[in-house]
Design a protein around this motif. Structure first.
Motif, PDB file in Angstrom:
ATOM      1  N   GLU A 189     -67.715  -8.031  27.101  1.00 43.26           N
ATOM      2  CA  GLU A 189     -66.482  -8.674  26.635  1.00 43.26           C
ATOM      3  C   GLU A 189     -65.310  -7.703  26.679  1.00 43.26           C
ATOM      4  OE1 GLU A 189     -69.155 -11.498  23.683  1.00 43.26           O
ATOM      5  OE2 GLU A 189     -68.133  -9.706  22.914  1.00 43.26           O
ATOM      6  N   LEU A 190     -65.580  -6.436  26.369  1.00 48.29           N
ATOM      7  CA  LEU A 190     -64.526  -5.420  26.442  1.00 48.29           C
ATOM      8  C   LEU A 190     -63.928  -5.360  27.838  1.00 48.29           C
ATOM      9  CD1 LEU A 190     -63.018  -2.862  25.298  1.00 48.29           C
ATOM     10  CD2 LEU A 190     -64.942  -1.542  26.220  1.00 48.29           C
ATOM     11  N   TRP A 202     -64.870   4.225  28.434  1.00 50.90           N
ATOM     12  CA  TRP A 202     -63.791   4.749  27.594  1.00 50.90           C
ATOM     13  C   TRP A 202     -62.419   4.372  28.140  1.00 50.90           C
ATOM     14  CZ3 TRP A 202     -64.798   6.481  22.874  1.00 50.90           C
ATOM     15  CH2 TRP A 202     -66.113   6.853  22.589  1.00 50.90           C
ATOM     16  N   ASP A 203     -62.295   4.230  29.451  1.00 46.04           N
ATOM     17  CA  ASP A 203     -61.022   3.771  30.021  1.00 46.04           C
ATOM     18  C   ASP A 203     -60.710   2.357  29.543  1.00 46.04           C
ATOM     19  OD1 ASP A 203     -60.629   6.126  31.337  1.00 46.04           O
ATOM     20  OD2 ASP A 203     -61.270   5.389  33.306  1.00 46.04           O
ATOM     21  N   ALA A 204     -61.737   1.508  29.482  1.00 47.67           N
ATOM     22  CA  ALA A 204     -61.545   0.142  28.997  1.00 47.67           C
ATOM     23  C   ALA A 204     -61.169   0.147  27.519  1.00 47.67           C
ATOM     24  CB  ALA A 204     -62.813  -0.676  29.233  1.00 47.67           C
ATOM     25  N   VAL A 205     -61.822   1.025  26.746  1.00 49.33           N
ATOM     26  CA  VAL A 205     -61.473   1.152  25.327  1.00 49.33           C
ATOM     27  C   VAL A 205     -60.017   1.551  25.179  1.00 49.33           C
ATOM     28  CG1 VAL A 205     -61.882   2.468  23.213  1.00 49.33           C
ATOM     29  CG2 VAL A 205     -63.820   1.679  24.583  1.00 49.33           C
ATOM     30  N   ASP A 206     -59.578   2.529  25.954  1.00 48.80           N
ATOM     31  CA  ASP A 206     -58.192   2.993  25.874  1.00 48.80           C
ATOM     32  C   ASP A 206     -57.212   1.879  26.215  1.00 48.80           C
ATOM     33  OD1 ASP A 206     -59.120   5.508  25.229  1.00 48.80           O
ATOM     34  OD2 ASP A 206     -58.897   6.318  27.253  1.00 48.80           O
ATOM     35  N   ALA A 207     -57.538   1.090  27.230  1.00 48.45           N
ATOM     36  CA  ALA A 207     -56.630   0.030  27.664  1.00 48.45           C
ATOM     37  C   ALA A 207     -56.442  -1.024  26.582  1.00 48.45           C
ATOM     38  CB  ALA A 207     -57.166  -0.611  28.948  1.00 48.45           C
ATOM     39  N   VAL A 208     -57.519  -1.364  25.895  1.00 50.63           N
ATOM     40  CA  VAL A 208     -57.429  -2.405  24.855  1.00 50.63           C
ATOM     41  C   VAL A 208     -56.844  -1.839  23.568  1.00 50.63           C
ATOM     42  CG1 VAL A 208     -58.756  -4.036  23.474  1.00 50.63           C
ATOM     43  CG2 VAL A 208     -59.343  -3.688  25.876  1.00 50.63           C
ATOM     44  N   VAL A 212     -53.987  -3.486  20.228  1.00 50.74           N
ATOM     45  CA  VAL A 212     -54.394  -4.030  18.928  1.00 50.74           C
ATOM     46  C   VAL A 212     -54.529  -2.889  17.917  1.00 50.74           C
ATOM     47  CG1 VAL A 212     -55.596  -6.032  19.897  1.00 50.74           C
ATOM     48  CG2 VAL A 212     -56.842  -3.899  19.542  1.00 50.74           C
ATOM     49  N   GLY A 213     -54.566  -3.254  16.634  1.00 52.70           N
ATOM     50  CA  GLY A 213     -54.653  -2.234  15.595  1.00 52.70           C
ATOM     51  C   GLY A 213     -55.938  -1.448  15.637  1.00 52.70           C
ATOM     52  N   ALA A 214     -57.050  -2.145  15.826  1.00 56.13           N
ATOM     53  CA  ALA A 214     -58.351  -1.485  15.866  1.00 56.13           C
ATOM     54  C   ALA A 214     -59.271  -2.246  16.800  1.00 56.13           C
ATOM     55  CB  ALA A 214     -58.971  -1.406  14.472  1.00 56.13           C
ATOM     56  N   VAL A 215     -60.117  -1.502  17.515  1.00 57.23           N
ATOM     57  CA  VAL A 215     -61.103  -2.091  18.416  1.00 57.23           C
ATOM     58  C   VAL A 215     -62.481  -1.582  18.018  1.00 57.23           C
ATOM     59  CG1 VAL A 215     -61.899  -2.338  20.802  1.00 57.23           C
ATOM     60  CG2 VAL A 215     -59.449  -2.135  20.323  1.00 57.23           C
ATOM     61  N   VAL A 216     -63.438  -2.509  17.938  1.00 56.86           N
ATOM     62  CA  VAL A 216     -64.825  -2.144  17.676  1.00 56.86           C
ATOM     63  C   VAL A 216     -65.661  -2.694  18.829  1.00 56.86           C
ATOM     64  CG1 VAL A 216     -66.786  -2.330  16.110  1.00 56.86           C
ATOM     65  CG2 VAL A 216     -64.453  -2.218  15.185  1.00 56.86           C
ATOM     66  N   ALA A 227     -62.144   2.403  17.768  1.00 58.36           N
ATOM     67  CA  ALA A 227     -60.882   2.964  18.240  1.00 58.36           C
ATOM     68  C   ALA A 227     -59.755   2.462  17.348  1.00 58.36           C
ATOM     69  CB  ALA A 227     -60.627   2.568  19.690  1.00 58.36           C
ATOM     70  N   VAL A 228     -58.982   3.391  16.802  1.00 60.48           N
ATOM     71  CA  VAL A 228     -57.807   3.067  16.001  1.00 60.48           C
ATOM     72  C   VAL A 228     -56.673   3.959  16.485  1.00 60.48           C
ATOM     73  CG1 VAL A 228     -56.782   2.964  13.703  1.00 60.48           C
ATOM     74  CG2 VAL A 228     -59.215   2.450  14.004  1.00 60.48           C
ATOM     75  N   GLY A 229     -55.650   3.360  17.091  1.00 58.38           N
ATOM     76  CA  GLY A 229     -54.586   4.169  17.661  1.00 58.38           C
ATOM     77  C   GLY A 229     -55.140   5.094  18.725  1.00 58.38           C
ATOM     78  N   ALA A 230     -54.857   6.396  18.603  1.00 50.99           N
ATOM     79  CA  ALA A 230     -55.341   7.372  19.569  1.00 50.99           C
ATOM     80  C   ALA A 230     -56.683   7.971  19.175  1.00 50.99           C
ATOM     81  CB  ALA A 230     -54.308   8.492  19.725  1.00 50.99           C
ATOM     82  N   GLU A 231     -57.227   7.556  18.014  1.00 49.63           N
ATOM     83  CA  GLU A 231     -58.487   8.131  17.530  1.00 49.63           C
ATOM     84  C   GLU A 231     -59.680   7.311  18.008  1.00 49.63           C
ATOM     85  OE1 GLU A 231     -58.075  10.111  13.379  1.00 49.63           O
ATOM     86  OE2 GLU A 231     -56.891   8.270  13.279  1.00 49.63           O
ATOM     87  N   ARG A 232     -60.765   8.005  18.323  1.00 48.80           N
ATOM     88  CA  ARG A 232     -61.992   7.372  18.790  1.00 48.80           C
ATOM     89  C   ARG A 232     -63.166   7.944  18.003  1.00 48.80           C
ATOM     90  NH1 ARG A 232     -58.259   5.289  20.572  1.00 48.80           N
ATOM     91  NH2 ARG A 232     -57.623   4.958  22.728  1.00 48.80           N
ATOM     92  N   ARG A 233     -64.158   7.116  17.757  1.00 49.61           N
ATOM     93  CA  ARG A 233     -65.344   7.598  17.074  1.00 49.61           C
ATOM     94  C   ARG A 233     -66.557   6.778  17.507  1.00 49.61           C
ATOM     95  NH1 ARG A 233     -64.738   8.706  10.810  1.00 49.61           N
ATOM     96  NH2 ARG A 233     -63.118  10.014  11.741  1.00 49.61           N
ATOM     97  N   SER A 234     -67.672   7.439  17.718  1.00 44.90           N
ATOM     98  CA  SER A 234     -68.934   6.760  17.992  1.00 44.90           C
ATOM     99  C   SER A 234     -69.715   6.644  16.694  1.00 44.90           C
ATOM    100  CB  SER A 234     -69.755   7.554  19.020  1.00 44.90           C
ATOM    101  OG  SER A 234     -69.111   7.559  20.275  1.00 44.90           O
ATOM    102  N   VAL A 235     -70.296   5.483  16.471  1.00 46.93           N
ATOM    103  CA  VAL A 235     -71.101   5.230  15.275  1.00 46.93           C
ATOM    104  C   VAL A 235     -72.526   4.956  15.737  1.00 46.93           C
ATOM    105  CG1 VAL A 235     -71.416   3.784  13.235  1.00 46.93           C
ATOM    106  CG2 VAL A 235     -69.106   4.277  14.069  1.00 46.93           C
TER     107      VAL A 235
END
Length: 310
Positions: A189-190, A202-208, A212-216, A227-235
């Motif tokens: 879906e991403l 990660w390129d797709a994550v950056d594009a979305v 939006v405010g936050a992407v999970v 992903a929130v703004g320019a910050e990224r984290r793996s859970v």
């Protein structure tokens, strides 16, 4: 904290088979069952049962036995169903094959979920009273967008872009992305939302994330990306033995939305990552059980699981 879920509700008809049938293949099922389903209703149950939130559900069922049973099932979880209307169309049905490995194949007959009428005054009041409004794309897009417009200015709008077919239309995609605060998608879906087939996730994550405010991004046994703004984290994911993956993603979405709504520190990377961790625990419990709504754990079970695996 109040959660309003605007979405689909189906009667799931589940056949348990050795493996998901291939095209043209006929299988004999070992057993079958019926139970509550639909992405919207599943997420409402998850928010109420696994996150102990106050939940109201907005959707449509037919004036038939399935509709009555689904309404009663939601009420049994303490969910406010004053926004669950009766439509002239029959109640939605999902036909599901579940293999021994826990994987599934699903065919959905939308039925009453395809009702595209504007939200009623009662449904509008439910949305306006919520701290978090959650929607998916198993219902008409216009109803999703209407719900986003009717929420309070300080309320979060969480969109699970599943199925992602509406993002094939650029105009619809733009409106959906501009409407939501938190977007939840799986890897496929991403890429649909990002409109890319590139191999780099990660390129797709950056594009979305720019829109939006936050992407999970949920990655199954690989955990999730936040992903929130320019910050990224793996859970990281929790260990789980998959019995039936039906509804596990919805459990994740419902818990994540409720956890974010309960916080007052905004959409920080820490807040979203923590919500993703708890949602992942709930989903890990859900995949070890059969059914969609039937597999959703309680809040106590999630808390105990987190303590055991910390």
């Amino acid at each position: 904290m109040k959660v309003a879920v605007v979405g689909s509700v189906n009667m799931d008809v589940v056949a348990r088979v050795a493996h998901v049938p291939a095209p043209g293949e006929t299988l004999l099922a070992r057993s079958w069952s019926r139970g509550g389903g639909g992405k919207g209703a599943n997420q409402a149950v998850a928010a109420a049962r696994a996150a102990a939130a106050s939940v109201a559900f907005i959707g449509a069922v037919g004036d038939d036995g399935d509709g009555q049973a689904l309404r009663a099932g939601l009420e049994s979880d303490g969910i406010d169903v004053t926004g669950l209307e009766s439509a002239e169309a029959p109640t939605g049905v999902a036909l599901i094959s579940v293999g021994d490995d826990g994987e599934n194949a699903i065919v959905v007959v939308a039925g009453a979920n395809a009702t595209a009428s504007p939200l009623s005054p009662q449904q509008t009041a439910v949305v306006a009273d919520a701290d978090v409004v959650v929607a998916q794309l198993e219902i008409p897009v216009e109803r999703v967008l209407e719900a986003s417009r009717l929420r309070r200015p300080d309320a979060l709008f969480v969109l699970n872009a599943s199925p992602s077919a509406p993002f094939g239309d650029n105009g619809v995609a733009d409106r959906l992305l501009s409407a939501c605060d938190v977007l939840i998608v799986n890897e496929h879906e991403l890429r649909d939302v990002a409109r890319t087939t590139a191999a780099d996730l990660w390129d797709a994550v950056d594009a979305v994330a720019e829109r939006v405010g936050a992407v999970v991004v949920t990655l199954g046994s690989q955990g999730s990306i936040v992903a929130v703004g320019a910050e990224r984290r793996s859970v990281a994911a929790f260990p789980a033995r998959a019995v039936d993956t039906t509804g596990a993603g919805d459990t994740y979405c419902g818990v994540l939305a409720a956890r974010l709504g309960a916080r007052r520190d905004g959409l920080t990377i820490d807040a979203v990552a923590d919500a993703a961790r708890v949602a992942g625990a709930a989903a890990a419990l859900a995949v070890g059980r059969h059914g969609a709504q039937a597999s959703v754990p309680t809040a106590d079970e999630v808390d105990d699981f987190l303590k055991e695996t910390s």
